[in-house]
Design an enzyme around this catalytic site. Structure first.
Site, mmCIF file in Angstrom:
data_model
loop_
_atom_site.group_PDB
_atom_site.id
_atom_site.type_symbol
_atom_site.label_atom_id
_atom_site.label_comp_id
_atom_site.label_asym_id
_atom_site.label_seq_id
_atom_site.Cartn_x
_atom_site.Cartn_y
_atom_site.Cartn_z
ATOM 1 N N ASP A 181 61.911 90.318 -9.378
ATOM 2 C CA ASP A 181 60.587 90.272 -8.750
ATOM 3 C C ASP A 181 59.652 91.011 -9.698
ATOM 4 O OD1 ASP A 181 58.300 90.780 -7.320
ATOM 5 O OD2 ASP A 181 59.332 91.317 -5.458
ATOM 6 N N ARG A 231 44.898 86.066 -5.258
ATOM 7 C CA ARG A 231 45.977 86.599 -4.414
ATOM 8 C C ARG A 231 46.947 85.469 -4.074
ATOM 9 N NH1 ARG A 231 46.453 91.351 -2.164
ATOM 10 N NH2 ARG A 231 44.567 91.857 -3.304
ATOM 11 N N LYS A 288 48.169 90.997 -9.380
ATOM 12 C CA LYS A 288 48.266 92.411 -9.798
ATOM 13 C C LYS A 288 47.885 92.500 -11.279
ATOM 14 C CE LYS A 288 51.545 93.689 -6.178
ATOM 15 N NZ LYS A 288 52.234 92.514 -5.617
ATOM 16 N N TYR A 321 44.340 68.846 2.277
ATOM 17 C CA TYR A 321 45.750 68.983 2.665
ATOM 18 C C TYR A 321 46.612 68.275 1.634
ATOM 19 C CZ TYR A 321 47.017 71.478 6.809
ATOM 20 O OH TYR A 321 47.330 72.481 7.672
ATOM 21 N N GLU A 327 50.520 68.538 1.618
ATOM 22 C CA GLU A 327 51.947 68.844 1.808
ATOM 23 C C GLU A 327 52.782 67.975 0.882
ATOM 24 O OE1 GLU A 327 53.128 68.709 5.921
ATOM 25 O OE2 GLU A 327 51.668 70.265 6.429
ATOM 26 N N THR A 384 53.772 87.952 -7.778
ATOM 27 C CA THR A 384 52.455 87.679 -7.232
ATOM 28 C C THR A 384 51.583 87.313 -8.418
ATOM 29 O OG1 THR A 384 51.960 90.027 -7.403
ATOM 30 C CG2 THR A 384 52.589 89.208 -5.230
#
Ligand code: DSN
Length: 402
Positions: free
Chosen positions: A191, A226, A220, A45, A47, A217
């Site tokens: 984008d 991903r 691609k 974790y 954060e 992203t």
């Protein structure tokens, strides 16, 4: 050993190996990327951001996040990078939330002209929270009419103009976009999810130097894990970081961030540039071969990894074409074409991309076989089993990375 899992994994391995994937948004991540994504960084974790976490034990995840950030900065020449968005949609959501108040007016290309769901579709958060006004592609050329866009921007005075698309095969003139944005006092947001690999390899004109904010992203054409990514000018850094965490997300996926770091390093290599050249060459060649066989290529050509094919003159819908190709082992997705007369679930086109087949090393010879098979399948002109065999034999010559 979880045998159920292994059986399903093995089935998917076979499916990927035995089919020809022409889905424009898919690719095959390298073994190193997949190992990083499967690494023990998944246990942590974290954060917060490097040096300012809400958990102990973050000394190494800080290093990995900083490594991903510095490599992305080098790759794209970005002033600020956030590698935490879990996806492209979440990257867009975080940017909108950082820079706009509901219901600010934003201009974008609509879904049925090649824009993305998060670019103002009514069924998406973007269309629900913000007042999207759309520019369109020209009916004749099927390409962006920048003069018209400029006129509309003068009328609407949008807070931002969004470009970078999901089903648009031609190069985008980002310099022109910047000119229009400056003239009407709008922010420029891009984008680049589909073209980020081409931008990284400098084979598409650059959006990062012009745009205020760029989202992407990483899986691609960029061929990473991903996930999502935000690049921006320094002045938006604080707002964007705050919007990603704690605004939109909790703990970052440190294993995915590790895999992003590995992918960015791969994308900085000369091999990656050669790969992107092959992607472009294959797309051009496939477009020309399909056009010679009578299929209509939307806009007449492609400048990217993607072509949009109108199948209506073969008396087919996109849905039927997708299903027929799929049955034979060629995987594409149906797609609306500009001014489509069919509803979105049926549509009149298919979208084809060459990023995945190029990662398998497929080149001109393979493209000839693929185009012949596509035509025979769509014309229903050959024995189905013979075509299936042809596709299987081609796929087995170019195995995916294990
Ligand atoms: N769904 C992706 C695509 O196929 O282009 C975009 O998010």
């Amino acid at each position: 050993m979880d045998n159920n899992y292994l059986t399903i994994l093995n089935d998917e391995k076979n499916r990927q190996n035995k089919s020809i994937v022409l889905i424009a948004s898919e690719n095959y991540a390298s073994k190193s990327v997949r190992e990083a994504q499967g690494s023990i960084f998944t246990n942590k974790y974290a954060e917060g951001y490097p040096g300012a976490r809400y958990y102990g034990g973050c000394e190494y995840v800080d290093q990995i996040e900083n490594l991903a950030i510095s490599r992305a900065k080098e790759l794209f020449g970005a002033e600020h990078v956030n590698v935490q968005p879990h996806s492209g949609a979440q990257a867009n959501m975080a940017v909108y939330s950082a820079l706009f108040n509901s219901p600010d007016l934003i201009m974008s290309l609509p879904l049925d002209h090649g824009g993305h769901l998060t670019h103002g579709s009514k069924v998406n958060f973007s269309g629900k929270f913000y007042n999207f006004k759309h520019y369109e592609v020209d009916r004749e050329s099927e390409q962006i009419d920048y003069d018209k866009l400029h006129e509309l921007a003068k009328i609407f005075s949008p807070k931002a103009i969004l470009s970078g698309f999901t089903a648009y095969p031609r190069e985008i003139d980002f310099e022109r976009m910047k000119y229009i944005c400056e003239d009407v006092g709008s922010l420029m947001i891009v984008d680049m999810a589909h073209i980020s690999g081409l931008v990284a390899a400098k084979l598409h004109n650059d959006c990062v130097k012009y745009a205020d904010v760029v989202t992407s992203t990483t899986h691609k054409t960029l061929r990473g894990p991903r996930g999502g990514l935000i690049l921006s000018k320094k002045e938006y850094a604080k707002k964007i970081d705050k919007s990603v965490f704690p605004g939109m997300q909790g703990g970052p996926m440190m294993h995915t961030i590790a895999a992003k770091a590995v992918a960015f390093q791969e994308a900085l290599s000369e091999d990656f540039v050669e790969y992107q050249k092959l992607v472009l060459k294959n797309a051009k060649s496939l477009a020309s071969k399909l056009a010679k066989s009578g299929l209509r290529i939307v806009t007449g050509d492609t400048d990217t990894h993607m072509l949009l094919v109108d199948v209506s003159n073969f008396n087919l819908t996109g849905k039927l074409a997708e299903e027929r190709l799929n049955e034979s082992g060629i995987i594409v997705n149906r797609n609306t074409i500009p001014y489509d007369v069919n509803p979105p679930r049926i549509c009149s086109g298919i979208r084809i991309g060459t990023a995945a087949i190029s990662s398998r090393g497929m080149d001109e010879d393979a493209i000839s076989v693929i185009s012949e098979c596509i035509i025979q399948i769509l014309r229903n002109s050959s024995d189905k089993n013979i075509i299936k065999e042809k596709i299987l034999s081609l796929a087995s010559k170019y195995p995916i990375l294990d």
